[in-house]
Design an enzyme around this catalytic site. Structure first.
Site, short mmCIF file in Angstrom:
data_model
loop_
_atom_site.label_atom_id
_atom_site.label_comp_id
_atom_site.label_asym_id
_atom_site.label_seq_id
_atom_site.Cartn_x
_atom_site.Cartn_y
_atom_site.Cartn_z
N ASP A 132 0.84 -1.20 0.00
CA ASP A 132 0.00 0.00 0.00
C ASP A 132 0.87 1.25 0.00
O ASP A 132 0.65 2.19 0.75
CB ASP A 132 -0.93 -0.01 1.24
N LYS A 134 2.09 4.65 -0.96
CA LYS A 134 1.51 5.85 -1.59
C LYS A 134 1.97 7.06 -0.80
O LYS A 134 2.38 6.90 0.37
CB LYS A 134 -0.02 5.76 -1.61
N ASN A 137 1.23 7.42 2.80
CA ASN A 137 1.84 6.48 3.75
C ASN A 137 3.34 6.71 3.87
O ASN A 137 4.07 5.82 4.29
CB ASN A 137 1.58 5.03 3.31
C1 LIG Z 1 -4.61 8.16 6.69
N1 LIG Z 1 -4.02 7.05 7.45
C2 LIG Z 1 -4.78 5.79 7.23
C3 LIG Z 1 -3.97 7.33 8.90
C4 LIG Z 1 -3.07 8.51 9.22
C5 LIG Z 1 -3.24 8.89 10.69
C6 LIG Z 1 -2.34 10.07 11.05
C7 LIG Z 1 -0.88 9.79 10.73
N2 LIG Z 1 -0.02 10.96 10.98
C8 LIG Z 1 -0.30 12.12 10.27
O1 LIG Z 1 -1.15 12.12 9.34
N3 LIG Z 1 0.35 13.28 10.57
C9 LIG Z 1 0.20 14.47 9.77
C10 LIG Z 1 1.12 13.40 11.78
C11 LIG Z 1 1.74 12.12 12.19
C12 LIG Z 1 2.92 12.13 12.95
N4 LIG Z 1 3.52 11.00 13.32
C13 LIG Z 1 2.99 9.81 12.99
C14 LIG Z 1 3.65 8.64 13.38
C15 LIG Z 1 3.12 7.43 13.04
C16 LIG Z 1 1.92 7.39 12.31
C17 LIG Z 1 1.34 6.10 11.92
C18 LIG Z 1 -0.02 6.03 11.64
C19 LIG Z 1 -0.57 4.81 11.25
CL1 LIG Z 1 -2.25 4.71 10.91
C20 LIG Z 1 0.23 3.67 11.12
O2 LIG Z 1 -0.32 2.49 10.72
C21 LIG Z 1 1.59 3.76 11.39
CL2 LIG Z 1 2.59 2.38 11.22
C22 LIG Z 1 2.16 4.96 11.79
N5 LIG Z 1 1.26 8.50 11.93
C23 LIG Z 1 1.77 9.71 12.23
C24 LIG Z 1 1.13 10.91 11.81
C25 LIG Z 1 -0.67 9.26 9.32
C26 LIG Z 1 -1.62 8.13 8.95
#
Ligand SMILES: CN(C)C[C@H]1CC[C@H](N2C(=O)N(C)Cc3cnc4ccc(-c5cc(Cl)c(O)c(Cl)c5)nc4c32)CC1
Length: 333
Positions: A132, A134, A137
């Protein structure tokens, strides 16, 4: 602020930094070190048949130790929730970074793409396919280094990465033709296609195959035809073309990608990564921890090695190790 008893004294929860599907991600502070972390919070009842994805992701992240794969520090399970404590990526999504800059220069794209190739080559060498890949991610940390996230769809076929997969998953826009046609496919090959879409997005600022109508989107992907903006160099065009091959058998392999002159910048040094799945022993970090909790360093290390690698001690060790690797002092806040 919702209080989660399981985090009390260990993590101070702050704002919500994102949510997606069945998870909410909150910024938090690891109490023992003062380091920022991201905690992915999932309510078991809301997970439904997505529950197996949590286990898949935890097992993958426990194994995958790489500077461009988001680190997992701790997993806390209560009867109602899962909490995954991870590396905080303060630079946000690569997607937003590209949109903000409109498109990236070839050298900026090369720097980012090199990090993605290193992370994916490392994953594939351990038999994992992400499936996945993209821009959403791929996150940025404070030093604008990339971190791959979202391993809920990754696959580690029992028979190794060359075994065929059948589950159609991931987002159509970045999905390879064989995947959207529901054919059997190789995880390694669909990851190469998605990386081709990612490289195109870095260099062009828009997607090679895009359409609001799913039917038209599929037609575009299966045609393999996409625009080549005038600013693309011939080398960039050739590299993208070698990744966006409809027939997976004609697609460049991850090994060829690691040695591709566009990526290595014509140096003979191929993309490198350390074949690590265990974290290294660091005496300075251990002695800092021993100062915090009064245990002897050797006992702390023994417990770390024997642990299932997802407890508070592991989180403290990895956070102090990260702080040291970033060149900061280990003194405790
Ligand atoms: C659109 N997605 C399905 C979920 C989205 C949730 C916020 C996340 N995020 C962001 O969107 N920022 C803008 C800030 C941010 C900062 N640090 C993060 C550190 C880890 C992760 C993370 C999130 C998910 Cl769902 C994981 O499986 C893993 Cl392995 C890691 N997300 C972070 C994160 C990005 C993904």
């Amino acid at each position: 602020m919702v209080r989660y008893a399981a985090l009390k004294g260990l993590y101070d929860l702050e704002k919500t930094i994102g949510s997606g599907g069945f998870a909410k991600v909150k910024l938090a502070t690891h109490v023992a070190t003062g380091e920022k972390v991201a905690i992915k919070i999932m309510e078991k009842t809301a997970l439904g048949d997505d529950l197996p994805r949590v286990k898949v992701e935890v097992e993958a992240l426990k194994t995958l130790l790489h500077q461009h794969i988001c680190g997992l520090y701790q997993v806390i399970e209560t009867e109602s929730h899962y909490f995954m404590v991870m590396e905080y990526c303060s630079g946000g999504e690569l997607f937003d970074h590209i949109v903000e800059k409109n498109k990236l220069s070839e050298s900026d794209s090369r720097r980012f793409f090199y990090q993605i190739v290193s992370a994916v080559a490392y994953m594939h060498s351990l038999g994992y396919a992400h499936r996945d890949l993209k821009p959403e991610n791929v996150l940025l940390d404070k030093d604008e280094n990339l971190k791959l996230i979202d391993f809920g769809l990754c696959a580690k076929p029992k028979m190794g990465i060359q075994a065929h997969l059948y589950t159609s998953c991931g987002s159509p826009t970045y999905a390879a033709p064989e995947l959207i046609m529901g054919k059997k496919y190789l995880g390694s090959e669909v990851d190469i296609w998605s990386m081709g879409v990612l490289l195109y997005a870095l260099l062009c600022g828009f997607l090679p195959f895009d359409d609001n109508n799913l039917e038209n989107l599929y037609k575009k992907i299966l045609s393999g035809k996409y625009e080549e903006p005038y600013w693309l160099s011939n080398n960039s065009k050739m590299l993208i073309k070698s990744m966006l091959q409809i027939d997976p058998a004609n697609r460049i392999t991850i090994h060829e990608l690691c040695r591709h002159p566009w990526i290595t910048g014509n140096s003979l040094k191929s993309v490198s990564f350390i074949h690590r799945t265990e974290f290294e022993k660091d005496d300075e970090v251990l002695s800092t921890m021993s100062a915090i909790c009064g245990e002897k360093s050797i006992d702390i290390w023994k417990k770390l090695v024997q642990s299932d690698r997802t407890d508070y001690r592991t989180a403290t060790y990895l956070l102090l190790l990260d702080r040291k690797l970033r060149g900061l002092s280990l003194k405790i806040a």
